[in-house]
Scaffold this active site. Structure first.
Site, PDB file in Angstrom:
ATOM      1  N   ARG A  24     -93.776 -32.757 -17.079  1.00 19.32           N
ATOM      2  CA  ARG A  24     -92.419 -33.011 -17.550  1.00 19.32           C
ATOM      3  C   ARG A  24     -91.514 -31.907 -17.019  1.00 19.32           C
ATOM      4  O   ARG A  24     -91.910 -30.728 -17.003  1.00 19.32           O
ATOM      5  CB  ARG A  24     -92.351 -33.028 -19.093  1.00 19.32           C
TER       6      ARG A  24
ATOM      7  N   GLU B 275     -83.683 -37.015 -15.817  1.00 21.87           N
ATOM      8  CA  GLU B 275     -84.163 -38.099 -14.951  1.00 21.87           C
ATOM      9  C   GLU B 275     -83.392 -39.379 -15.239  1.00 21.87           C
ATOM     10  O   GLU B 275     -83.124 -39.653 -16.403  1.00 21.87           O
ATOM     11  CB  GLU B 275     -85.656 -38.333 -15.182  1.00 21.87           C
TER      12      GLU B 275
ATOM     13  N   GLY C  14    -106.368 -31.061 -19.253  1.00 21.58           N
ATOM     14  CA  GLY C  14    -106.765 -32.291 -19.946  1.00 21.58           C
ATOM     15  C   GLY C  14    -107.533 -33.165 -18.982  1.00 21.58           C
ATOM     16  O   GLY C  14    -108.112 -32.684 -17.997  1.00 21.58           O
ATOM     17  N   ARG C  15    -107.501 -34.456 -19.268  1.00 24.62           N
ATOM     18  CA  ARG C  15    -108.235 -35.382 -18.411  1.00 24.62           C
ATOM     19  C   ARG C  15    -107.703 -35.360 -16.987  1.00 24.62           C
ATOM     20  O   ARG C  15    -108.458 -35.339 -16.019  1.00 24.62           O
ATOM     21  CB  ARG C  15    -108.126 -36.803 -18.995  1.00 24.62           C
TER      22      ARG C  15
ATOM     23  N   HIS D  13     -90.768 -39.431 -10.235  1.00 24.27           N
ATOM     24  CA  HIS D  13     -91.660 -39.619 -11.394  1.00 24.27           C
ATOM     25  C   HIS D  13     -92.596 -40.821 -11.204  1.00 24.27           C
ATOM     26  O   HIS D  13     -92.485 -41.823 -11.902  1.00 24.27           O
ATOM     27  CB  HIS D  13     -90.825 -39.777 -12.686  1.00 24.27           C
ATOM     28  N   ILE D  14     -93.521 -40.675 -10.232  1.00 27.34           N
ATOM     29  CA  ILE D  14     -94.394 -41.801  -9.875  1.00 27.34           C
ATOM     30  C   ILE D  14     -95.877 -41.486 -10.047  1.00 27.34           C
ATOM     31  O   ILE D  14     -96.735 -42.127  -9.428  1.00 27.34           O
ATOM     32  CB  ILE D  14     -94.127 -42.274  -8.415  1.00 27.34           C
TER      33      ILE D  14
HETATM   34  C1  GLV Z   1     -95.802 -40.426 -17.303  1.00 28.87           C
HETATM   35  O1  GLV Z   1     -95.101 -39.476 -17.121  1.00 28.87           O
HETATM   36  C2  GLV Z   1     -96.696 -40.526 -18.403  1.00 28.87           C
HETATM   37  O2  GLV Z   1     -96.608 -39.715 -19.331  1.00 28.87           O
HETATM   38  O3  GLV Z   1     -97.517 -41.463 -18.394  1.00 28.87           O
HETATM   39  C1  GLV Z   2    -103.367 -35.565 -21.026  1.00 30.73           C
HETATM   40  O1  GLV Z   2    -103.328 -36.268 -22.012  1.00 30.73           O
HETATM   41  C2  GLV Z   2    -104.283 -35.806 -19.944  1.00 30.73           C
HETATM   42  O2  GLV Z   2    -104.822 -36.925 -19.890  1.00 30.73           O
HETATM   43  O3  GLV Z   2    -104.459 -34.899 -19.135  1.00 30.73           O
END
Ligand code: GLV
Ligand code: GLV
Length: 320
Positions: free
Chosen positions: A238, A267, A156-157, A286-287
């Site tokens: 995740r 978590e 993805g992005r 998770h940062i």
């Molecule tokens: C963080 O895990 C998010 O999905 O933005």
């Molecule tokens: C998922 O939505 C991404 O931005 O990679």
């Protein structure tokens, strides 16, 4: 009566202020403690908008309790913590906060990759414990990143932003995704692979796919067995995408070399999680999106989405 907004965590006052001018804004006043479920159930009952974070499990019962609810604005790109089907059934719009966190999350992904490859957090903790007693020919040695092959699962992005960074390190970029990215292939030389082929070829396997029914447990013992003995697994999406028990076995038996994890099945990760006992695991709480600018931008997007829906405009980032 002004429409009520409920925010499940303390947010920046500058961003909440414009909402307070028009709406009755209630907020769980802790930054670090999640809102207890009974409080959330009570608060949602007369709320028209709910501002959530990823540690809130917004399930059927909560959506059902929100009789006046019009929008759930989730301050994250992932939204597997929201029961989307229940929201649809009750005509509740769900929004997320994509784009603003793309480069920030890609930075963290690459930082974790470098850190895991070169055992940075382990080496630092050794120094702090006083265990750095002499230079050692093979002490704290790791894997090279420059020139290696990265395999990105979920292009993805964020995946593309990681791939661009990898190019700067002169890496070969393989990817696996539901859809081919022909443009990115042509522009940057990224190469598509089926999942198994990617797992066999990559020195660094990077998970960036959303958590869905299809990706739950995607990386289990069969997949880990396909990876190189020298390979590094990086997960910033995740926890549930990886079978943690299988990962523990693979790392313990050194059938893969190391893992860098920003996410876990549960978590905050309990300290009893056996993965934390392994020296070849680098862990973070998770940062991925945690830069000051990006977290404020995510808040801005959430505030705007709520403003839009309560004033009957289409929000920018409605999911599905
Ligand atoms: C963080 O895990 C998010 O999905 O933005
Ligand atoms: C998922 O939505 C991404 O931005 O990679």
């Amino acid at each position: 009566m002004k429409p009520k907004i409920y925010i499940t965590r303390k947010m920046d006052e500058r961003i909440v202020a414009p909402l307070q001018e028009k709406f009755d804004v209630r907020m769980w006043e802790s930054e670090s403690e999640p809102v207890p479920r009974d409080v959330l159930l009570k608060e949602v009952a007369d709320a028209e908008a709910l501002w959530t974070v990823i540690s809130d499990q917004v399930d059927h019962e909560i959506i059902e309790a929100g009789k006046k609810l019009k929008i759930i604005a989730n301050m994250a790109v992932g939204y597997n913590n929201i029961d989307i089907a229940a929201a649809k059934e009750h005509d509740v719009v769900v929004t997320n906060t994509p784009d603003v966190l793309t480069e920030t999350t890609a930075d963290l992904t690459f930082a974790l990759l470098l850190s895991t490859a070169r055992q940075l957090t382990f080496a630092e903790s050794e120094l702090r414990k006083g265990n750095w007693t002499s230079w050692s020919p093979m002490g704290y040695t790791g894997m090279d990143v420059g020139g290696a092959t990265i395999g990105i699962i979920g292009m993805g992005r964020i995946g593309e932003a990681v791939a661009r960074r990898a190019k700067g390190f002169n890496m070969d970029v393989l990817y696996h995704n539901r859809n081919r990215k022909h443009e990115a292939e042509a522009a940057h030389g990224f190469e598509y692979r089926e999942l198994d082929a990617l797992l066999k070829e990559a020195d660094f396997v990077v998970l960036l796919t959303p958590y869905t029914k299809e990706t739950a447990g995607l990386i289990g013992s069969r997949e880990l067995a396909l990876m190189k003995k020298t390979a590094v697994l990086i997960n910033v999406s995740r926890g549930g995408i990886v079978d943690e028990a299988a990962l523990y076995t693979a790392l313990k038996e050194n059938t893969i070399w190391a893992a860098g994890l920003d996410v876990f099945e549960t978590e905050p990760v309990p300290l009893e999680n056996p993965l934390l006992s392994l020296p070849n695991v680098t862990v973070l709480p998770h940062i991925g999106s945690a830069s000051i600018k990006t977290r404020l931008a995510m808040m801005e997007l959430n505030a705007q989405a709520i403003m839009d829906v309560l004033e009957e405009r289409a929000p920018k980032n409605q999911v599905e």
